[in-house]
Design an enzyme around this catalytic site. Structure first.
Site, short mmCIF file in Angstrom:
data_model
loop_
_atom_site.label_atom_id
_atom_site.label_comp_id
_atom_site.label_asym_id
_atom_site.label_seq_id
_atom_site.Cartn_x
_atom_site.Cartn_y
_atom_site.Cartn_z
N GLU A 291 -2.86 -4.21 19.87
CA GLU A 291 -2.04 -4.40 18.66
C GLU A 291 -1.08 -3.25 18.42
OE1 GLU A 291 -4.42 -4.97 15.17
OE2 GLU A 291 -2.78 -4.42 13.84
N HIS B 273 -1.60 1.13 16.65
CA HIS B 273 -1.01 1.54 15.36
C HIS B 273 0.33 2.24 15.55
CE1 HIS B 273 -1.47 2.44 10.97
NE2 HIS B 273 -2.20 1.36 11.06
N ASP C 150 -6.06 -3.65 1.94
CA ASP C 150 -4.95 -3.41 1.01
C ASP C 150 -4.13 -4.68 0.80
OD1 ASP C 150 -4.52 -2.07 3.77
OD2 ASP C 150 -2.50 -2.73 3.22
N ARG D 243 1.52 -11.11 13.62
CA ARG D 243 0.60 -10.67 12.58
C ARG D 243 1.18 -10.67 11.16
NH1 ARG D 243 -3.83 -8.59 12.60
NH2 ARG D 243 -3.51 -6.55 11.64
N TYR E 132 -6.51 7.10 13.61
CA TYR E 132 -6.37 5.93 12.74
C TYR E 132 -7.64 5.07 12.77
CZ TYR E 132 -5.93 1.20 11.60
OH TYR E 132 -6.23 -0.01 11.08
N ARG F 5 -12.63 -5.50 16.67
CA ARG F 5 -11.63 -4.47 16.95
C ARG F 5 -12.35 -3.14 17.03
NH1 ARG F 5 -7.20 -2.03 12.79
NH2 ARG F 5 -8.98 -0.63 12.38
N GLU G 147 2.33 -6.72 11.53
CA GLU G 147 1.82 -6.59 10.16
C GLU G 147 2.81 -5.88 9.26
OE1 GLU G 147 -1.73 -4.32 11.22
OE2 GLU G 147 -0.99 -2.76 9.88
N ASP H 86 -6.20 -1.52 18.11
CA ASP H 86 -4.95 -1.30 17.36
C ASP H 86 -4.38 0.07 17.73
OD1 ASP H 86 -4.09 -1.71 13.82
OD2 ASP H 86 -2.88 -1.19 15.57
N ASN I 171 0.82 -1.21 0.00
CA ASN I 171 0.00 0.00 0.00
C ASN I 171 0.86 1.27 0.00
OD1 ASN I 171 -2.25 1.55 0.03
ND2 ASN I 171 -2.97 0.92 2.07
N HIS J 5 -2.53 -10.35 9.55
CA HIS J 5 -3.06 -9.09 9.01
C HIS J 5 -4.06 -9.43 7.89
CE1 HIS J 5 -1.83 -5.05 6.91
NE2 HIS J 5 -2.92 -4.91 7.60
N GLU K 106 -7.74 -11.49 10.84
CA GLU K 106 -8.40 -10.19 10.61
C GLU K 106 -9.27 -10.27 9.37
OE1 GLU K 106 -5.66 -6.99 10.16
OE2 GLU K 106 -7.22 -5.46 10.10
N TRP L 166 2.57 7.18 11.74
CA TRP L 166 1.12 7.08 11.45
C TRP L 166 0.65 5.69 11.79
CZ3 TRP L 166 -1.56 3.90 7.97
CH2 TRP L 166 -2.95 4.18 7.94
N HIS M 249 -13.75 -4.91 12.08
CA HIS M 249 -13.42 -3.55 12.51
C HIS M 249 -14.70 -2.79 12.83
CE1 HIS M 249 -9.24 -3.19 10.35
NE2 HIS M 249 -9.34 -4.28 11.04
#
Ligand code: CS2
Ligand code: MG
Length: 402
Positions: free
Chosen positions: A236, A212, A316, A283, A159, A147, A262, A210, A37, A312, A339, A402, A122
């Site tokens: 996560e 992130h 994407d 993951r 996020y 999640r 991931e 998550d 991605n 993961h 996931e 991010w 999600h």
């Protein structure tokens, strides 16, 4: 059997996806996912310019030697671009092998250890109440693991939050979106969100969150400890995981289960995390981890250390990766959870597949190979459009994660 050709397809049916198709002199073809991605064209070039010329003429049954040839033969090893390219070839060869033997792929990975694969979805909202309501909607759809992400008061963006009722897709055209992140605001708010979800839905639902990659180890330790009464299934990516030993600090302070990986692309990214039992779920998945060959080895390595898989499964990653992951999930003993971000209907049309979702689980099909096809004609109607993932800065403008 010999490989006679290989083609790379880049298309954007609702988002950019890179697909490799490998052809053989027996008329059996195989598919691989090469999507990275925000850096898709780098993988395309790596395949077209550097790997495919060396692939022609090889025996597709030699999955181990071919993987080693492209990994050890690279000299400049590892990294997401290299490993996504190698992964696409590896998965395509496993697909060819299973089709040639007229077996669903999981039969070559140890056969069925389970009939169904537990998945998580999600749920999110721009604020706490919206997120709590979205959890309920997903429970009604049959999910038993959810999640939960939500907007953070005082922050423009956070996020994982879908906008204007659309499916969440972080990559956007044009230059990377700049978002502002405040750890302080996040840490103050998150325990309220997850406590509220527990209060409303009780203990029966498995809850995941998550982070992130946005905390330091001691901040993650604080959050993990504060969330212990919520009995999370996992927390996560609490920190950016380049510093594996940082997890020792988290582990020292909290029993909240941790899931990481991931963004990993080789076993060396998580060898300490696994062998010191610093995490509970790994993951890293097929497309970014180099393919089925290394992911199977990773799962076997993790087993004696009580580490389970939690591959993961974002949108994407194409349905090819979802199918490959489901075959591995079906076969290994230390499966944890998968996931499940359902792809857009158009993506499912471009990639007709055998796997299915039912009442919180996914089921792999019985078709020989991966059980996924690729509709080249339909895909060609949606050309690639460069898109970037966002970047994050702290309120004072400092570049962050991010
Ligand atoms: C996320 C991903 O699914 C997840 O756990 O971390 O959606 C991640 O943000 C995307 O894969 C990035 O492309
Ligand atoms: Mg994640």
């Amino acid at each position: 059997m010999k490989i006679t050709d290989a083609k790379v397809f880049v298309a954007s049916p609702s988002r950019n996806l890179v697909t490799l198709k490998v052809f053989t002199d027996a008329g059996v073809n195989g598919l691989g996912d090469a999507t990275l991605n925000g850096r898709e064209q780098a993988v395309v070039a790596y395949l077209q310019e550097h790997l495919i010329p060396c692939l022609i003429g090889r025996d597709p049954f030699q999955t181990e030697d071919t993987w080693q040839y492209f990994y050890r033969g690279a000299y400049w090893r590892r990294g997401p671009v290299t490993m996504a390219a190698i992964a696409a070839i590896d998965v395509a060869l496993w697909d060819i092998k299973a089709k040639a033997l007229d077996l669903p792929l999981y039969q070559l990975l140890g056969g069925k250890s389970r009939d169904r694969v537990l998945v998580y979805c999600h749920a999110n909202g721009t604020d706490l109440e919206e997120a709590v309501d979205d959890v309920g909607r997903h429970i009604e759809q049959g999910y038993r693991a959810v999640r939960v992400q939500s907007g953070i008061p005082g922050l423009e963006a956070a996020y994982g939050i879908a906008k204007d009722g659309r499916k969440y897709e972080p990559a956007t055209e044009g230059l990377p979106q700049e978002t502002v992140w405040s750890t302080e605001k996040y840490l103050r708010y998150l325990p309220k969100l997850l406590t509220r979800v527990r209060d409303v839905y009780g203990d029966a639902i498995a809850l995941l969150h998550d982070v992130h990659h946005r905390l330091t180890p001691i901040e993650a330790a604080r959050l993990g400890r504060e969330l212990e009464p919520c009995h999370l299934f996992w927390l996560e990516d609490p920190v950016t995981a380049e510093l594996q030993e940082g997890f020792r600090l988290i582990r020292k302070h909290t029993v909240t289960p941790l899931a990481v990986g991931e963004v990993f692309n080789s076993v060396y990214d998580c060898l300490t995390l696994i062998t010191e039992q610093l995490i509970d779920y790994i993951r890293m998945t097929v497309v970014h981890g180099g393919g089925i060959t290394p992911i199977l080895k990773l799962a076997h390595l993790a087993e004696p250390y009580h580490v389970r898989t939690g591959f993961h499964g974002a949108t994407d990653l194409s349905p090819i990766t979802m199918a490959a992951a489901l075959h591995v999930n079906t076969a290994i003993n230390n499966f944890g959870i998968q996931e499940h971000m359902p792809h857009a209907a158009l993506v499912d049309e471009v990639f007709p597949h055998e796997y299915s979702f039912r009442a919180g689980d996914m089921y792999i099909g019985e078709k020989p190979g991966l059980g996924v096809d690729y509709n080249e004609e339909l895909a060609s109607r949606y050309p690639y459009r460069r898109a970037y993932l966002p970047v994050a800065r702290k309120p004072d403008g400092t570049m962050f994660d991010w």
